[in-house]
Write a protein that holds these residues in place. Structure first.
Motif, mmCIF file in Angstrom:
data_model
loop_
_atom_site.group_PDB
_atom_site.id
_atom_site.type_symbol
_atom_site.label_atom_id
_atom_site.label_comp_id
_atom_site.label_asym_id
_atom_site.label_seq_id
_atom_site.Cartn_x
_atom_site.Cartn_y
_atom_site.Cartn_z
ATOM 1 N N THR A 583 5.088 50.112 46.649
ATOM 2 C CA THR A 583 3.963 49.239 46.262
ATOM 3 C C THR A 583 4.082 48.794 44.812
ATOM 4 O OG1 THR A 583 2.520 50.356 47.849
ATOM 5 C CG2 THR A 583 1.455 49.095 46.108
ATOM 6 N N ASP A 584 4.356 49.733 43.929
ATOM 7 C CA ASP A 584 4.459 49.400 42.506
ATOM 8 C C ASP A 584 5.617 48.453 42.233
ATOM 9 O OD1 ASP A 584 2.322 51.051 42.108
ATOM 10 O OD2 ASP A 584 3.490 52.740 41.332
ATOM 11 N N ALA A 585 6.767 48.720 42.863
ATOM 12 C CA ALA A 585 7.929 47.881 42.614
ATOM 13 C C ALA A 585 7.693 46.448 43.088
ATOM 14 C CB ALA A 585 9.153 48.464 43.320
ATOM 15 N N MET A 586 7.109 46.275 44.261
ATOM 16 C CA MET A 586 6.861 44.918 44.759
ATOM 17 C C MET A 586 5.809 44.208 43.920
ATOM 18 S SD MET A 586 7.050 45.413 48.901
ATOM 19 C CE MET A 586 6.979 43.640 49.149
ATOM 20 N N THR A 587 4.787 44.957 43.485
ATOM 21 C CA THR A 587 3.764 44.344 42.615
ATOM 22 C C THR A 587 4.374 43.864 41.309
ATOM 23 O OG1 THR A 587 2.068 45.783 43.567
ATOM 24 C CG2 THR A 587 1.567 44.761 41.451
#
Length: 619
Positions: A583-587
């Protein structure tokens, strides 16, 4: 105290109400067995008369109760009883202890007759026996009642040689003694008796098709097979154990069953039905067959509904299993195509069997189907192509399936018994060679990038290691096929156990989460290496592009996405840290792609903080 009609007095100290309760609760499965016992008494009497009159045929006649239900009778033209034999019979019936009832002698005719009469008290409060002996002695009548009294009378009437048993059934037994009920029970228990049995004049006995010795099943045997199996049997196997007088037929199931399901057999004892579902007549491994047999040498229990576990039964079980095994071996030698059809259904049963039967294994193992990284084949075909390389678990096979070298297939040894069979393959297939394959070995054997690109690949590996350090995952840059796969997550069984344990602890909560946490702490304290490996494919365009990216923030987020993608592709469990990393990487990548300043999120909401630090990204 009861007085005989001829003046002789003797005690009859038995509580029949207690005996009836004991019979129904501890010996017999239900009151319907009274017909079986009366038919057996008639068969024994006819057999005894044949000993003295070899030409005697003999018939048993079942006379159902009329509409009023007044009387039910079974007649036979057997050897009959004398007054002295009736007295001996009374001594048998009159035993008073539970042990005596359970151990009533079943090897002598009178003992069998006695317990047969006891079973009738489950449907009738009064039993009348009229009999005339073939010896020419006067006819005799015995009347017994459920209150424990009886009378014995010598009759002046001329009766035919044989015995007639009359019951006066209770209202709750009306269905069992009616014409329909009596016909159904007589047909069920006595259809294959060696003497003629009629119910209201209609013959119910007929030949037993399962005793056929022909190679081509008759229509009757095929019909029986459909009745037993529930479908058209795959094959029929003749069974014969001369030492115990056991003969019959085994029907091979046309569908697969779980090995946990027991095989069952329909068993007749001298033509009389003993059990419709006996679970321990055949070996446990033969769960893919159903059998019907008749025996004269095995020993029934007191209830005559099962067999005593003794040396005779053990020998019979072994011989019946050998017959099934011989059929399988013959199929392998004479009809490979039919064997392949059989194995496609029952290969799991055969896998269990060959591990304990080397003779059968030499015939069967080469034909057993297996899964490889290049598709389905057999152990024999894999051995002909070269060294059989196999994994011990399905997890290892899945990890290696994407990187196996062309022409060097890997066998999935994770299915039941496959790894054990593969390890012993040289014993069953001449000149076969085997090799265990591990994930770590295969990764080390993969091609490394060309020497001219070695520096770039090494730099990528170092940066990727840093990106995945908090996720307990190291990286290795290799060149493998197919080039469309950017990355593979590989781990040994210990690492996978840690992943599953951590995931379970996150979802369990409470007491179990604490237990799993302590296990995890103990594993960490032991110094075991719990790091998986992410193999980055140097032949993949995305991986080569990442190697040229100077922005550490972009590379870090892309590598973390590849890591989670590889976990999902390999059916690996995702921990909370893995889901959060995705989630963090895609955000962050979305933020970078639209040109937002580092650390700035427009209306992120309370649960969507940016993970980009100002030091991660240079303007």
């Amino acid at each position: 105290m009861t007085t005989r009609a001829d003046g002789d007095s003797r005690p009859f100290q038995v509580h029949l109400g207690g005996i009836i309760e004991l019979l129904s609760a501890s010996i017999y499965t239900g009151p319907q067995v009274f017909i079986r016992e009366l038919l057996q008494n008639g068969c024994d009497a006819i057999a005894a008369r044949r000993d003295h009159e070899p030409g005697h045929v003999g018939t048993i006649r079942v006379l159902p109760a009329d509409e009023a239900g007044a009387v039910f009778a079974v007649e036979d033209d057997g050897v009959g009883l004398t007054a002295a034999e009736v007295g001996e019979l009374l001594a048998t019936v009159g035993r008073s202890s539970k042990r005596d009832i359970l151990d009533l002698p079943r090897t002598d005719r009178l003992g069998q007759f006695g317990i047969g009469l006891l079973s009738c008290f489950m449907v009738s409060d009064e039993i009348r026996v009229r009999s005339r002996s073939a010896t020419g002695a006067p006819a005799v009548e015995w009347v017994g009642r459920a209150d424990g009294t009886f009378t014995v009378t010598e009759l002046a009437d001329e009766l035919p040689v044989g015995t007639r048993v009359e019951l006066f059934p209770r209202p709750d037994s009306a269905g069992l003694v009616s014409r329909v009920g009596a016909h159904e029970l007589a047909d069920r228990f006595g259809r294959h008796l060696p003497v003629r049995v009629t119910v209201a004049g209609e013959t119910v006995t007929r030949p037993a098709p399962f005793l056929e010795r022909t190679t081509v099943p008759s229509p009757e045997l095929r019909e029986l097979g459909r009745e037993i199996v529930g479908a058209e049997p795959f094959a029929t196997i003749p069974l014969h154990v001369p030492s115990t007088g056991t003969r019959g037929t085994a029907f091979v199931l046309p569908f697969q069953l779980s090995p946990g399901q027991r095989q069952s057999s329909r068993v007749y004892l001298g033509g009389m039905l003993l059990s419709e579902r006996m679970d321990d007549l055949l070996p446990d491994w033969a769960f893919f067959v159903r059998s019907v047999v008749d025996t004269t040498g095995l020993h029934p229990t007191a209830s005559r509904e099962s067999l005593i576990e003794d040396s005779a039964l053990e020998e019979t079980r072994a011989e019946l299993g050998a017959a099934v095994r011989r059929w399988v071996i013959g199929l392998a030698a004479e009809s490979p195509r039919r064997l392949a059809a059989f194995l496609s259904v029952h290969h799991l049963a055969l896998r269990a069997l060959v591990l304990h039967d080397d003779e059968l294994a030499r015939f069967i193992v080469p034909h057993l189907p297996i899964e490889t990284t290049e598709g389905q084949t057999t152990f024999g075909e894999a051995a002909r192509r070269g060294t059989v390389r196999y994994t011990r678990t399905v997890d290892e096979f899945r990890q290696l399936a994407g990187i196996a070298r062309p022409g060097a297939p890997i066998v999935n040894g994770g299915y039941v018994y496959d790894a054990e069979i593969a390890a012993r393959l040289p014993e069953f297939v001449p000149d076969a060679a085997v090799e265990i394959v591990t994930v770590a070995d295969e990764i080390d054997h993969l091609d490394v990038p060309p020497l001219s690109e070695r520096a770039a690949s090494r730099r990528l590996q170092e940066r990727a290691d840093a990106a995945l350090a908090d996720l307990d995952c190291a990286t290795a840059v290799r060149a493998f096929q197919p080039e469309t796969v950017p990355a593979l997550y590989v781990a040994d069984e210990a690492v996978l156990r840690n992943l599953r344990r951590e995931q379970a602890g996150e979802s369990a909560g409470g007491f179990w989460a604490d237990v799993l946490g302590r296990v995890e702490d103990a594993a960490a304290a032991s110094g075991a290496d719990a790091s998986g490996r992410l193999a980055l494919n140097w032949r993949n365009r995305l991986v080569r592009t990442l190697a040229a990216v100077d922005d550490d923030a972009v590379l870090s987020r892309a590598v973390r996405i590849l890591y989670v993608q590889a976990l999902l592709a390999g059916h690996r469990p995702l921990r909370a840290a893995d889901r959060s990393a995705l989630t963090d990487a895609m955000t962050d990548i979305v933020h970078l792609s639209v040109g937002l300043d580092a650390g700035v999120v427009t209306d992120p909401g309370p649960h969507s903080p940016s993970t980009i630090d100002k030091d991660d990204h240079a303007d």
